[in-house]
Design a protein around this motif. Structure first.
Motif, PDB file in Angstrom:
ATOM      1  N   LEU A  58       0.827  -1.206   0.000  1.00 23.27           N
ATOM      2  CA  LEU A  58       0.000   0.000   0.000  1.00 23.27           C
ATOM      3  C   LEU A  58       0.867   1.264   0.000  1.00 23.27           C
ATOM      4  O   LEU A  58       0.579   2.225  -0.713  1.00 23.27           O
ATOM      5  N   LYS A  59       1.895   1.245   0.803  1.00 18.79           N
ATOM      6  CA  LYS A  59       2.791   2.399   0.849  1.00 18.79           C
ATOM      7  C   LYS A  59       3.412   2.638  -0.529  1.00 18.79           C
ATOM      8  O   LYS A  59       3.446   3.770  -1.024  1.00 18.79           O
ATOM      9  N   ARG A  60       3.880   1.565  -1.143  1.00 15.16           N
ATOM     10  CA  ARG A  60       4.479   1.666  -2.458  1.00 15.16           C
ATOM     11  C   ARG A  60       3.461   2.166  -3.479  1.00 15.16           C
ATOM     12  O   ARG A  60       3.770   2.967  -4.371  1.00 15.16           O
ATOM     13  N   CYS A  61       2.238   1.694  -3.328  1.00 14.49           N
ATOM     14  CA  CYS A  61       1.158   2.115  -4.214  1.00 14.49           C
ATOM     15  C   CYS A  61       0.922   3.619  -4.107  1.00 14.49           C
ATOM     16  O   CYS A  61       0.788   4.320  -5.117  1.00 14.49           O
ATOM     17  N   LEU A  62       0.902   4.131  -2.884  1.00 13.00           N
ATOM     18  CA  LEU A  62       0.675   5.566  -2.690  1.00 13.00           C
ATOM     19  C   LEU A  62       1.823   6.398  -3.252  1.00 13.00           C
ATOM     20  O   LEU A  62       1.604   7.494  -3.779  1.00 13.00           O
ATOM     21  N   LEU A  63       3.053   5.884  -3.138  1.00 14.27           N
ATOM     22  CA  LEU A  63       4.189   6.606  -3.696  1.00 14.27           C
ATOM     23  C   LEU A  63       4.023   6.777  -5.205  1.00 14.27           C
ATOM     24  O   LEU A  63       4.263   7.857  -5.756  1.00 14.27           O
ATOM     25  N   TYR A  64       3.596   5.702  -5.883  1.00 16.46           N
ATOM     26  CA  TYR A  64       3.407   5.786  -7.327  1.00 16.46           C
ATOM     27  C   TYR A  64       2.207   6.667  -7.677  1.00 16.46           C
ATOM     28  O   TYR A  64       2.233   7.372  -8.692  1.00 16.46           O
ATOM     29  N   CYS A  65       1.186   6.633  -6.867  1.00 21.89           N
ATOM     30  CA  CYS A  65       0.026   7.493  -7.114  1.00 21.89           C
ATOM     31  C   CYS A  65       0.399   8.961  -6.974  1.00 21.89           C
ATOM     32  O   CYS A  65      -0.030   9.807  -7.774  1.00 21.89           O
ATOM     33  N   GLU A  66       1.199   9.277  -5.962  1.00 21.57           N
ATOM     34  CA  GLU A  66       1.657  10.657  -5.797  1.00 21.57           C
ATOM     35  C   GLU A  66       2.561  11.059  -6.966  1.00 21.57           C
ATOM     36  O   GLU A  66       2.522  12.195  -7.441  1.00 21.57           O
ATOM     37  N   GLY A  67       3.370  10.100  -7.423  1.00 20.50           N
ATOM     38  CA  GLY A  67       4.203  10.370  -8.594  1.00 20.50           C
ATOM     39  C   GLY A  67       3.344  10.661  -9.811  1.00 20.50           C
ATOM     40  O   GLY A  67       3.672  11.535 -10.636  1.00 20.50           O
ATOM     41  N   ALA A  68       2.232   9.937  -9.934  1.00 19.51           N
ATOM     42  CA  ALA A  68       1.311  10.155 -11.053  1.00 19.51           C
ATOM     43  C   ALA A  68       0.712  11.555 -10.992  1.00 19.51           C
ATOM     44  O   ALA A  68       0.592  12.245 -12.016  1.00 19.51           O
ATOM     45  N   VAL A  69       0.323  11.967  -9.786  1.00 16.32           N
ATOM     46  CA  VAL A  69      -0.250  13.306  -9.625  1.00 16.32           C
ATOM     47  C   VAL A  69       0.754  14.365 -10.064  1.00 16.32           C
ATOM     48  O   VAL A  69       0.426  15.296 -10.801  1.00 16.32           O
ATOM     49  N   LYS A  70       1.987  14.209  -9.604  1.00 11.16           N
ATOM     50  CA  LYS A  70       3.030  15.174  -9.950  1.00 11.16           C
ATOM     51  C   LYS A  70       3.268  15.218 -11.457  1.00 11.16           C
ATOM     52  O   LYS A  70       3.537  16.284 -12.027  1.00 11.16           O
ATOM     53  N   ALA A  71       3.140  14.053 -12.105  1.00 13.89           N
ATOM     54  CA  ALA A  71       3.376  13.976 -13.555  1.00 13.89           C
ATOM     55  C   ALA A  71       2.136  14.326 -14.363  1.00 13.89           C
ATOM     56  O   ALA A  71       2.174  14.331 -15.597  1.00 13.89           O
ATOM     57  N   GLY A  72       1.026  14.620 -13.672  1.00 14.57           N
ATOM     58  CA  GLY A  72      -0.206  14.983 -14.370  1.00 14.57           C
ATOM     59  C   GLY A  72      -0.917  13.800 -14.996  1.00 14.57           C
ATOM     60  O   GLY A  72      -1.716  13.962 -15.931  1.00 14.57           O
TER      61      GLY A  72
END
Length: 596
Positions: free
Chosen positions: A122-136
């Motif tokens: 889950l933690k890893r999942c959130l990191l990638y989701c936040e990365g997605a937000v930053k990348a638009g």
């Protein structure tokens, strides 16, 4: 769909492909017929109100954590369920009442193991989701459609198994988990996977030949393989206990006899080794002599154990047979048995593509201790690999052995004294330590799995094959009516394939399941053929029928492995930086309150 392991396991750890962050939810459907196996104690009360994990843009509640927890369990059970009892997992008891040797916690339980795995994912999942937000990057209509299809599959499975939809979800993911919790979890998974795919693609596109060589040079022992022939003889000193004797003289006689027999065996085995050592640089002669020695020993053992028994059995079954005829028949049977055993022993004596190790005397001789990785220890290194690296500091570095060399290794005096056992190992180095220059190929496939079980009769398997052949034929016809491009093949695979992978890269001969491997590398039934990019065909394997697509020839195996290793390290570095850039807060106290 769940991966059916079309690609065989490989010794090379670098070869494992990096997954799309989280396994497909479809894996849980494996458990339709064994829902009662998920043994936990839970009520589901107020789980949704517990904020167990947060990041800047996302919140995970207790019900979503339960989804991830049970997905971890189901995925684990799909892989290890058949040996659950051997690894200490009792599916009839609560997970929090069973100690788990796999857990990183001291005295950890199976509950701890799965909860830690779910929390980490889950933690890893959130990191990638936040990365997605930053990348638009956002979920689009196609992503939503994928999630809807997954939920529809769950609904259909619930109906088929006579569950209400809510009860089915609760049975799979825990009491109190609703469709909205599953959807929220799937949205996180889909977005994380989407960004993970983009990140990996970007890193692949940016990876240069210099990057590959740098990774290779920094992890050089991970790429070293050798072929060798080895055989081991063991002499065991028969234990003679004085307490078992009333007559001390008899005890001394038997003890002396045991020691004489033991020393005779040692001398005989050392003599075998001396004979073989003379045959360096002559593989054919070495194999011939080794076979003769093994044959002599095996024949003697077979005669002593079974000749008279077989003779008596034959004479009993053939009353009219003469003594000479009976002995001739048994001699023939003994020879066939010995030939078969020796063939098997010789086959096992040849070790092909053996991976680097210096944790044994044989490994030190083959690979030497001078060669070493220049990278710092990292999370991808196994404990054994780290020990191998550490050992290099404790001894004078040695060069790898040369092809054609023969080595005899015997038990040291201390070990022999402690174990009353003496071993002699003789090895012939067929090919010295080197990286694999094997050609790699790229291939795609669409799989329609067989409906017959492995225990089905030949007639049942034939019928199942005919049924799925009609399906794959229809898919092939649809492909032929279209543009017949790689992109068209991939789109068709998204609609029909029953394997989680469509395209494979870096495939070497022997990687793929029989039949598939033959077609790809033009072996056996395809031995006189060649392959051209875009070529397609239908191939049947034990998994079912495949529509295969030849995607071209890649670079040497070592290069492909180093390329993937370089990309994997870039992803690892991104994750480490993401932990600093995107704060993910884990509330351990609230996690402890979740009723799983």
């Amino acid at each position: 769909m769940a991966n059916v392991n079309i690609k065989k396991n490989k010794q090379n750890n670098n070869k494992s492909n990096r997954s799309l962050l989280i396994a497909s939810v479809a894996i849980v459907l494996i458990f339709v017929m064994c829902l009662s196996l998920v043994i936990v104690t839970e009520t589901g009360v107020n789980d949704r109100s517990l904020k167990v994990m947060t990041s800047e843009h996302y919140t995970v509640n207790g019900a979503m954590l339960k989804y991830f927890f049970h997905t971890q369990y189901n995925t684990f059970y799909s892989r290890y369920g058949s040996i659950a009892s051997y690894i200490g997992l009792d599916t009839s008891k609560p997970l929090n009442q069973q100690k788990c040797s796999w857990s990183d916690r001291e005295n950890g339980t199976w509950y701890d193991y799965f909860m830690d795995a779910a929390t980490a994912e889950l933690k890893r999942c959130l990191l990638y989701c936040e990365g997605a937000v930053k990348a638009g990057i956002k979920l689009d209509d196609e992503d939503s459609k994928t999630i809807d299809e997954t939920l529809t599959t769950l609904k259909e499975a619930a109906k088929e198994n006579k569950y209400s939809y809510d009860a089915y979800i609760a049975a799979l993911f825990g009491t109190g988990v609703k469709e909205k919790d599953v959807r929220s979890s799937l949205e996180l998974v889909q977005l994380a996977s989407k960004y993970s795919e983009k990140l990996i693609k970007d890193f692949k596109d940016a990876t240069t030949e210099d990057d590959v060589n740098e990774y290779y040079n920094g992890h050089i022992t991970d790429f070293m393989y050798a072929d060798y022939i080895s055989f081991e003889w063991t002499a065991k000193l028969t234990e003679v206990k004085e307490a078992d004797y009333e007559d001390k003289n008899k005890y001394n006689e038997d003890k002396a006899a045991a020691e004489i027999k033991y020393n005779e065996l040692k001398d005989k085995y050392k003599g075998y080794a001396a004979e073989l050592e003379k045959l360096a640089n002559d593989k054919e002669a070495f194999e011939k002599k080794l076979r003769e020695i093994i044959y002599t020993e095996t024949e003697k053992e077979e005669r002593e154990s079974n000749f008279q028994k077989k003779l008596d059995e034959y004479k009993s079954a053939h009353k009219d047979a003469s003594e000479e005829e009976a002995k001739a028949k048994v001699e023939e049977e003994i020879k066939e048995t010995v030939d078969k055993k020796v063939d098997e022993v010789m086959e096992n004596a040849l070790h092909k593509k053996s991976a680097y190790t210096i944790s044994t005397d044989l490994g030190k001789w083959i690979f030497g201790t001078k060669m070493q990785n220049t990278h710092k220890h990292d999370e991808n290194k196994t404990d054994d690999s780290k020990k191998d690296d550490d050992k290099k500091d404790d001894e004078t570095p040695t060069d790898p052995a040369k092809a054609g060399s023969v080595k005899t290794i015997t038990t040291d005096e201390k070990t022999e004294k402690e174990s009353n056992t003496f071993k002699v190992t003789v090895a012939y180095l067929v090919s010295e330590a080197a990286r694999s220059e094997a050609e790699t190929r790229k291939v795609g496939h669409i799989l329609i799995k067989t409906t017959a079980s492995s225990s089905a009769s030949d007639e049942e398997k034939k019928k199942a094959s005919e049924e799925i052949k009609k399906k794959i034929d229809a898919i092939y016809d649809e492909y032929k009516k279209g543009p017949q491009t790689r992109e068209a093949f991939e789109e068709l695979a998204k609609k029909y394939t029953e394997d989680s992978n469509v395209f494979y890269e870096g495939v070497v001969e022997g990687d793929m399941v029989d039949g598939f491997n033959d077609w790809l590398f033009c072996l056996n039934d395809y031995k006189d053929q060649t392959r051209t990019v875009g070529e397609t065909a239908l191939v049947e394997t034990k998994y079912g029928w495949h529509l295969v697509y030849f995607d071209g020839i890649g670079k040497a195996e070592w290069y492909e492995d180093a390329f993937n290793g370089s990309v994997s390290h870039k992803v690892d570095d991104w994750e480490k930086q993401a932990e600093k850039d995107f704060a993910v807060n884990i509330n351990e106290k609230k996690i402890a309150k979740v009723s799983v």
